[in-house]
Design an enzyme around this catalytic site. Structure first.
Site, PDB file in Angstrom:
ATOM      1  NE  ARG A 142     -40.018 -82.822  -3.787  1.00  0.00           N
ATOM      2  CZ  ARG A 142     -39.898 -82.048  -4.871  1.00  0.00           C
ATOM      3  NH1 ARG A 142     -40.968 -81.536  -5.430  1.00  0.00           N
ATOM      4  NH2 ARG A 142     -38.719 -81.768  -5.360  1.00  0.00           N
ATOM      5  CD  GLU A 156     -45.539 -82.170  -2.309  1.00  0.00           C
ATOM      6  OE1 GLU A 156     -45.826 -82.829  -3.310  1.00  0.00           O
ATOM      7  OE2 GLU A 156     -44.709 -81.243  -2.298  1.00  0.00           O
ATOM      8  NE  ARG A 181     -50.343 -84.245 -12.818  1.00  0.00           N
ATOM      9  CZ  ARG A 181     -50.174 -83.036 -12.321  1.00  0.00           C
ATOM     10  NH1 ARG A 181     -48.982 -82.537 -12.179  1.00  0.00           N
ATOM     11  NH2 ARG A 181     -51.216 -82.326 -11.966  1.00  0.00           N
ATOM     12  CG  HIS A 182     -47.851 -85.497  -7.552  1.00  0.00           C
ATOM     13  ND1 HIS A 182     -48.925 -85.021  -8.255  1.00  0.00           N
ATOM     14  CD2 HIS A 182     -46.951 -84.490  -7.487  1.00  0.00           C
ATOM     15  CE1 HIS A 182     -48.678 -83.767  -8.616  1.00  0.00           C
ATOM     16  NE2 HIS A 182     -47.487 -83.416  -8.166  1.00  0.00           N
ATOM     17  CD  GLU A 237     -43.211 -79.106 -12.937  1.00  0.00           C
ATOM     18  OE1 GLU A 237     -44.163 -78.407 -12.550  1.00  0.00           O
ATOM     19  OE2 GLU A 237     -42.224 -79.351 -12.226  1.00  0.00           O
ATOM     20  CB  SER A 265     -38.930 -77.039 -11.985  1.00  0.00           C
ATOM     21  OG  SER A 265     -40.318 -77.144 -12.105  1.00  0.00           O
ATOM     22  NE  ARG A 316     -44.465 -85.763 -12.222  1.00  0.00           N
ATOM     23  CZ  ARG A 316     -44.839 -84.609 -11.705  1.00  0.00           C
ATOM     24  NH1 ARG A 316     -44.653 -83.485 -12.389  1.00  0.00           N
ATOM     25  NH2 ARG A 316     -45.401 -84.563 -10.513  1.00  0.00           N
TER      26      ARG A 316
HETATM   27  P1  ATP Z   1     -45.614 -80.680  -9.520  1.00  0.00           P
HETATM   28  O1  ATP Z   1     -45.934 -79.213  -9.700  1.00  0.00           O
HETATM   29  O2  ATP Z   1     -45.930 -81.494 -10.728  1.00  0.00           O
HETATM   30  O3  ATP Z   1     -46.132 -81.260  -8.251  1.00  0.00           O
HETATM   31  P2  ATP Z   1     -43.114 -79.721  -8.552  1.00  0.00           P
HETATM   32  O4  ATP Z   1     -43.044 -78.427  -9.303  1.00  0.00           O
HETATM   33  O5  ATP Z   1     -43.541 -79.704  -7.132  1.00  0.00           O
HETATM   34  O6  ATP Z   1     -44.010 -80.753  -9.380  1.00  0.00           O
HETATM   35  P3  ATP Z   1     -40.268 -79.793  -8.568  1.00  0.00           P
HETATM   36  O7  ATP Z   1     -39.967 -79.464  -7.171  1.00  0.00           O
HETATM   37  O8  ATP Z   1     -40.180 -78.730  -9.602  1.00  0.00           O
HETATM   38  O9  ATP Z   1     -41.698 -80.466  -8.637  1.00  0.00           O
HETATM   39  O10 ATP Z   1     -39.377 -81.071  -8.953  1.00  0.00           O
HETATM   40  C1  ATP Z   1     -38.719 -81.234 -10.206  1.00  0.00           C
HETATM   41  C2  ATP Z   1     -39.285 -82.451 -10.945  1.00  0.00           C
HETATM   42  O11 ATP Z   1     -39.252 -83.615 -10.136  1.00  0.00           O
HETATM   43  C3  ATP Z   1     -40.744 -82.301 -11.347  1.00  0.00           C
HETATM   44  O12 ATP Z   1     -40.889 -81.566 -12.543  1.00  0.00           O
HETATM   45  C4  ATP Z   1     -41.170 -83.746 -11.497  1.00  0.00           C
HETATM   46  O13 ATP Z   1     -40.767 -84.274 -12.745  1.00  0.00           O
HETATM   47  C5  ATP Z   1     -40.376 -84.444 -10.406  1.00  0.00           C
HETATM   48  N1  ATP Z   1     -41.201 -84.579  -9.203  1.00  0.00           N
HETATM   49  C6  ATP Z   1     -41.384 -83.677  -8.239  1.00  0.00           C
HETATM   50  N2  ATP Z   1     -42.219 -84.100  -7.291  1.00  0.00           N
HETATM   51  C7  ATP Z   1     -42.583 -85.346  -7.663  1.00  0.00           C
HETATM   52  C8  ATP Z   1     -43.445 -86.327  -7.098  1.00  0.00           C
HETATM   53  N3  ATP Z   1     -44.067 -86.107  -5.942  1.00  0.00           N
HETATM   54  N4  ATP Z   1     -43.589 -87.495  -7.753  1.00  0.00           N
HETATM   55  C9  ATP Z   1     -42.951 -87.713  -8.916  1.00  0.00           C
HETATM   56  N5  ATP Z   1     -42.129 -86.843  -9.504  1.00  0.00           N
HETATM   57  C10 ATP Z   1     -41.944 -85.657  -8.894  1.00  0.00           C
HETATM   58 MG    MG Z   2     -41.717 -77.730 -10.616  1.00  0.00          MG
END
Ligand code: ATP
Ligand code: MG
Length: 434
Positions: free
Chosen positions: A215, A217, A223-224, A357, A360, A408
């Site tokens: 990602r 971002e 947590r990211h 979270e 998802s 996580r």
């Molecule tokens: P958040 O809202 O916390 O940024 P997200 O909704 O963008 O997460 P999803 O696309 O739903 O993330 O990805 C499914 C799962 O993968 C998340 O619930 C999380 O546990 C993990 N995840 C997603 N993005 C990241 C990240 N940048 N770093 C660590 N773990 C991640």
């Molecule tokens: Mg999500």
């Protein structure tokens, strides 16, 4: 080559007299004149090597005494029950070899009781992981994976690998890392979503994948990360409720597996693991908003993603894992199935730990025309998804699935402050090395 017959943890006082070979790091050397103690540390703990000048001879004694801390050593010797020694035994060596001497000074002190800065630790991660409490988290992570794989296997879910080099975005977002791929433009995949769904169209029925997601971002949170390991599941002829049950069983199962199989590591971390009770609570998005407004005066618009204040309130008041269900369709991705009788909400869910979270998931859209419509509604161009949409034109079973962040899960399980403590070599906006 045999340099080790036992780990320190496999030796006990009742092996008195037995010859063993230990290999590891010189954790500490205490010199008391005619006698010295070398504490040898391996993956499983520490062993006291008692060096007696009279027994070893002057030269070996002198060499052993001057071993620099953290050097790699091999010790052959006899076990001696010794109530005063840690673990109730000591080793009387007959041979000591330095396999690799450590330079001085050390980049960080793995015996150091004081915590040093996270950045310093990550810069010298190889040395940081020599600390038992750091290592313990990664050993537990491996146990979590073992438990998950075992659970999936028992449920007849097949492990697959999908490409990480891809031509298109999963969600058309801008959060992708572009890479050069010969004469074409390519990206690092942000999620295996589209591929695992295509495998439902391939008749694989139940698949999981454990692999990296990328990602781009620019977040700077605890947590990211920009590279993470995701545990992804997709199941045909199943709905959102079915895969939520799989998810909660998988998570609770990982907790009990760790509680049963990682006692030593939990002891090192000085923690007792409480296995979450099933089933997890299910709370609708709408109810969550009402509660946050009634009890905490939060002001969120229906249709917004949960703000941190609401998330914190929910986490604190519920105090255990819970599912947030029935999200507004507008904030879940196009592949999430809207309720037929109430299309403004959808069959998407999030698994929440009180702190954040974890996963998802959703029941997916499996109808071709609806999928095309949903892609357009999100302002995306269906042409860009042709490779994916094709799989929906020739028979696509109804299906559902989820993605769970490994780090996580581990970080919340072990109550680690920062996701970087649950990733060996984390990648964030500022860190590309080591
Ligand atoms: P958040 O809202 O916390 O940024 P997200 O909704 O963008 O997460 P999803 O696309 O739903 O993330 O990805 C499914 C799962 O993968 C998340 O619930 C999380 O546990 C993990 N995840 C997603 N993005 C990241 C990240 N940048 N770093 C660590 N773990 C991640
Ligand atoms: Mg999500």
């Amino acid at each position: 080559m045999i340099l080790r017959t036992h780990y320190s943890g496999q030796i006990s006082a009742d092996m008195d007299g037995k010859e063993v070979m230990l290999a590891g790091f010189a954790h500490e050397i205490r010199d008391l004149g005619g006698i010295a103690f070398l504490v040898l540390r391996d993956r499983e703990g520490m062993a006291q090597i008692t060096l007696v000048k009279k027994l070893l001879g002057k030269d070996v004694f002198k060499m052993a005494r001057s071993i620099s801390r953290e050097s790699v050593v091999m010790v052959r010797g006899n076990v001696k029950a010794e109530a005063k020694a840690p673990r109730g035994y000591e080793i009387l060596p007959t041979e000591i070899q330095v396999l690799s001497a450590a330079q001085v000074p050390l980049p960080l002190d793995p015996t150091e009781k004081v915590e040093c800065e996270l950045d310093t630790r990550l810069d010298s991660r190889f040395m940081d992981i020599r600390r038992p409490c750091v290592l313990a988290a990664f050993e537990i992570e491996s146990a979590v994976l073992c438990s998950l794989r075992d659970y999936f296997h028992k449920k007849g879910i097949v492990e697959v690998f999908t490409p990480k080099i891809v031509a298109a975005a999963t969600e058309g977002g801008t959060d992708l890392f572009p890479i050069s791929y010969f004469e074409k433009e390519a990206f690092l995949n942000q999620s295996p979503q589209l591929y695992k769904q295509m495998l439902m169209g391939a008749g694989m029925d139940r698949v999981y994948e454990i692999g990296p997601i990328f990602r781009a971002e620019e977040h700077d949170t605890r947590r990211h990360l920009n590279e993470a390991i995701s545990i992804d599941l997709e199941v045909s002829f199943a709905d959102d409720k079915d895969v939520m049950e799989i998810l909660e069983e998988a998570v609770a199962g990982a907790y009990s597996y760790v509680a049963d199989n990682c006692r030593r590591q939990l002891e090192v971390l000085n923690m007792e693991l409480e296995v979450p009770r099933l089933p997890f609570k299910r709370i609708t998005y709408t109810r969550a908003l009402e509660l946050a407004e009634e009890k905490a005066g939060a002001r969120m618009q229906w249709g917004d993603d949960l703000d941190t204040e609401t998330e914190r309130f929910l986490g604190e008041s519920i105090g255990e894992h819970y599912f947030l269900i029935d999200w507004p369709s507008s904030i879940k991705p196009y592949y999430t199935l809207p309720y037929e009788d109430k299309p403004e909400i959808c069959r998407g869910f999030d698994l929440m730990h009180p702190r954040m979270e974890l996963a998802s998931g959703a029941q997916r859209v499996h109808d071709y025309s609806l999928l095309v419509e949903r892609i357009k509604e999100k302002g995306l161009d269906p042409d860009g998804f042709e490779f994916y949409l094709r799989a929906f034109r020739y028979g696509m079973p109804p299906h559902a699935g989820w993605g769970l962040g490994l780090s996580r899960l581990v970080m919340t399980m072990l109550n680690l402050e920062n996701i970087r403590d649950a990733v060996i070599f984390p990648r964030d906006r500022r860190r590309l090395v080591p």
